[in-house]
Motif scaffolding. Structure first.
Motif, PDB file in Angstrom:
ATOM      1  N   THR A 180      13.847  85.728  85.693  1.00  0.00           N
ATOM      2  CA  THR A 180      14.474  84.306  85.125  1.00  0.00           C
ATOM      3  C   THR A 180      15.091  84.056  86.559  1.00  0.00           C
ATOM      4  O   THR A 180      15.588  84.697  87.336  1.00  0.00           O
ATOM      5  CB  THR A 180      15.650  84.643  84.316  1.00  0.00           C
ATOM      6  OG1 THR A 180      16.465  85.532  84.668  1.00  0.00           O
ATOM      7  CG2 THR A 180      15.279  84.756  83.010  1.00  0.00           C
TER       8      THR A 180
ATOM      9  N   LEU B 277      20.875  80.415  87.213  1.00  0.00           N
ATOM     10  CA  LEU B 277      21.316  78.932  86.594  1.00  0.00           C
ATOM     11  C   LEU B 277      21.963  77.872  87.662  1.00  0.00           C
ATOM     12  O   LEU B 277      22.408  76.876  86.991  1.00  0.00           O
ATOM     13  CB  LEU B 277      21.903  79.393  85.259  1.00  0.00           C
ATOM     14  CG  LEU B 277      21.393  79.952  84.489  1.00  0.00           C
ATOM     15  CD1 LEU B 277      22.293  80.296  82.939  1.00  0.00           C
ATOM     16  CD2 LEU B 277      20.272  79.007  83.922  1.00  0.00           C
TER      17      LEU B 277
ATOM     18  N   LEU C  97      16.533  69.852  77.640  1.00  0.00           N
ATOM     19  CA  LEU C  97      16.235  71.405  77.586  1.00  0.00           C
ATOM     20  C   LEU C  97      16.633  72.310  76.370  1.00  0.00           C
ATOM     21  O   LEU C  97      16.025  73.084  75.850  1.00  0.00           O
ATOM     22  CB  LEU C  97      16.471  71.888  78.848  1.00  0.00           C
ATOM     23  CG  LEU C  97      16.329  73.547  79.273  1.00  0.00           C
ATOM     24  CD1 LEU C  97      14.618  73.699  79.216  1.00  0.00           C
ATOM     25  CD2 LEU C  97      16.769  73.955  80.444  1.00  0.00           C
TER      26      LEU C  97
ATOM     27  N   ALA D  84      11.830  71.302  80.075  1.00  0.00           N
ATOM     28  CA  ALA D  84      12.303  71.407  81.345  1.00  0.00           C
ATOM     29  C   ALA D  84      12.122  70.060  82.019  1.00  0.00           C
ATOM     30  O   ALA D  84      11.542  69.300  81.923  1.00  0.00           O
ATOM     31  CB  ALA D  84      11.890  72.581  82.038  1.00  0.00           C
TER      32      ALA D  84
ATOM     33  N   VAL E 115      12.727  79.974  73.455  1.00  0.00           N
ATOM     34  CA  VAL E 115      14.261  80.414  73.206  1.00  0.00           C
ATOM     35  C   VAL E 115      14.941  79.035  72.680  1.00  0.00           C
ATOM     36  O   VAL E 115      15.806  79.199  72.039  1.00  0.00           O
ATOM     37  CB  VAL E 115      14.899  81.136  74.346  1.00  0.00           C
ATOM     38  CG1 VAL E 115      16.421  81.447  74.134  1.00  0.00           C
ATOM     39  CG2 VAL E 115      14.377  82.510  74.537  1.00  0.00           C
TER      40      VAL E 115
ATOM     41  N   LEU F 273      18.547  78.149  70.921  1.00  0.00           N
ATOM     42  CA  LEU F 273      19.457  77.491  71.496  1.00  0.00           C
ATOM     43  C   LEU F 273      19.867  76.129  70.835  1.00  0.00           C
ATOM     44  O   LEU F 273      20.634  75.686  71.166  1.00  0.00           O
ATOM     45  CB  LEU F 273      19.321  77.305  73.087  1.00  0.00           C
ATOM     46  CG  LEU F 273      19.194  78.775  73.785  1.00  0.00           C
ATOM     47  CD1 LEU F 273      18.779  78.500  75.303  1.00  0.00           C
ATOM     48  CD2 LEU F 273      20.599  79.384  73.718  1.00  0.00           C
TER      49      LEU F 273
ATOM     50  N   LEU G 223      28.364  75.608  83.737  1.00  0.00           N
ATOM     51  CA  LEU G 223      27.425  76.082  84.779  1.00  0.00           C
ATOM     52  C   LEU G 223      27.674  75.340  86.150  1.00  0.00           C
ATOM     53  O   LEU G 223      27.876  76.018  87.261  1.00  0.00           O
ATOM     54  CB  LEU G 223      26.246  75.878  84.029  1.00  0.00           C
ATOM     55  CG  LEU G 223      25.646  76.985  83.131  1.00  0.00           C
ATOM     56  CD1 LEU G 223      24.334  76.634  82.488  1.00  0.00           C
ATOM     57  CD2 LEU G 223      25.536  78.456  83.371  1.00  0.00           C
TER      58      LEU G 223
END
Ligand code: HEC
Length: 291
Positions: A223, A226, A241, A247, A259, A264, A279
């Motif tokens: 991954t 972030l 997203l 994305a 996911v 999510l 974030l």
């Protein structure tokens, strides 16, 4: 001369074969010991929750924590997650047929501590994260999953290791879920539903860190960091997203898009806004300390 070379080669090959066999036997014995290890984890009694909002939220929480949708299937009947005879098979079992055999105490120990009825550990289940489910969330998830219609078993669930999987297990590349739990760490408190900043931090450090690493800076070969949210995404890009899996630049991703679509998208608008702020703030603070 040729004969001697051939003989040397044959002995060399035989030695390699014997060594490989010894290594496999060693991996088999060592991994069996790990699989059969039992854990002496006491049962905890779940407090009767008073928070009716959380109690009514079982379906959403079960999806966000990946119990449904992600691993055990939308209807709880299980999914074939991975099949590679050399490495192994991961078949998330049908929880609608298993749950009636488990008491709530046994389920608490299974989910938050990774320990099955027989005292052995589960594998693959992210118990290190599920440990952070508080009593109210856990009770509401259990109640929801218990209320699902019972489905027929389509396959026998569980994790089986192939030869390579056993080698990984023996050398510590795979861990029993029960050993991922740190029972001395404080359980993360589930914030009040109006606490946007708290919710953002909560989901970043549970849902996102499962794949993007504890400090959210990504995991090698799996991954990205972030930080990309802070550097490239506007709040609207980020909402898209999280809601749809699309994305930046209209791209479809692999696991991430899945996911987002399965799990999510159940985040509330407030939780998504809180996540975005968390974030961006997290990486701004980190780069300030780097300088
Ligand atoms: C089950 C694993 C998993 C979870 C959970 C997860 N991610 Fe990801 N994420 C990935 C993977 C893998 C990628 C790389 C792209 C791909 O292969 O799908 C990725 C990529 C991304 C990207 C980069 C998108 C781009 O522009 O290329 C962002 C942003 C992101 N994730 C945000 C999040 C956030 C926020 C959370 C928590 C709410 C989260 N992810 C939870 C696996 C996950």
């Amino acid at each position: 001369m040729l004969r001697r070379v051939l003989k040397g080669l044959a002995i060399g090959l035989a030695a390699i074969l014997v060594l490989a066999l010894v290594a496999l036997v060693f991996a088999y014995v060592a991994s069996s010991r790990i699989i059969d290890r039992t854990y002496d984890v006491p049962f905890a009694v779940l407090a009767t929750p008073s928070d009716s909002a959380v109690l009514a939220d079982g379906q959403r929480l079960a999806s966000l924590w990946g119990c449904l949708a992600g691993c055990h299937g939308e209807d709880g009947a299980g999914t074939l997650m991975f099949e590679e005879p050399l490495v192994g098979w991961i078949r998330a079992p049908n929880i609608t047929s298993i749950l009636p055999d488990y008491t709530d105490e046994e389920l608490e120990r299974l989910i938050r501590r990774g320990v099955k009825q027989d005292g052995r550990s589960v594998f693959v289940m992210p118990s290190g994260l599920l440990y952070h489910l508080d009593d109210a969330q856990l009770t509401s998830i259990i109640a929801h999953v218990r209320s699902l219609p019972k489905k027929k078993d389509r396959f026998k669930g569980g994790v089986k290791f192939g030869p390579l999987g056993r080698v990984f297990l023996a050398i510590g590349q795979f861990q029993p879920s029960a050993e991922e739990v740190d029972p001395d760490s404080p359980r993360r408190a589930y914030p009040d539903p109006t606490d946007e900043a708290g919710l953002g931090e909560f989901w970043a450090t549970t849902a996102c860190s499962e794949c993007h690493g504890e400090d959210l800076s990504g995991e090698d070969g799996f991954t990205p960091s972030l930080e990309v949210v802070a550097t490239s995404y506007t709040p609207a890009d980020f909402r898209l997203l999280m809601r749809t899996g699309i994305a930046l630049g209209g791209r479809q991703l692999d696991l991430m898009s899945e996911v987002a679509r399965d799990n999510l998208r159940h985040l509330t608008p407030r939780e998504v806004a809180g996540l975005y702020d968390y974030l961006t703030g997290h990486f701004a603070a980190n780069s300030a300390t780097d300088e």
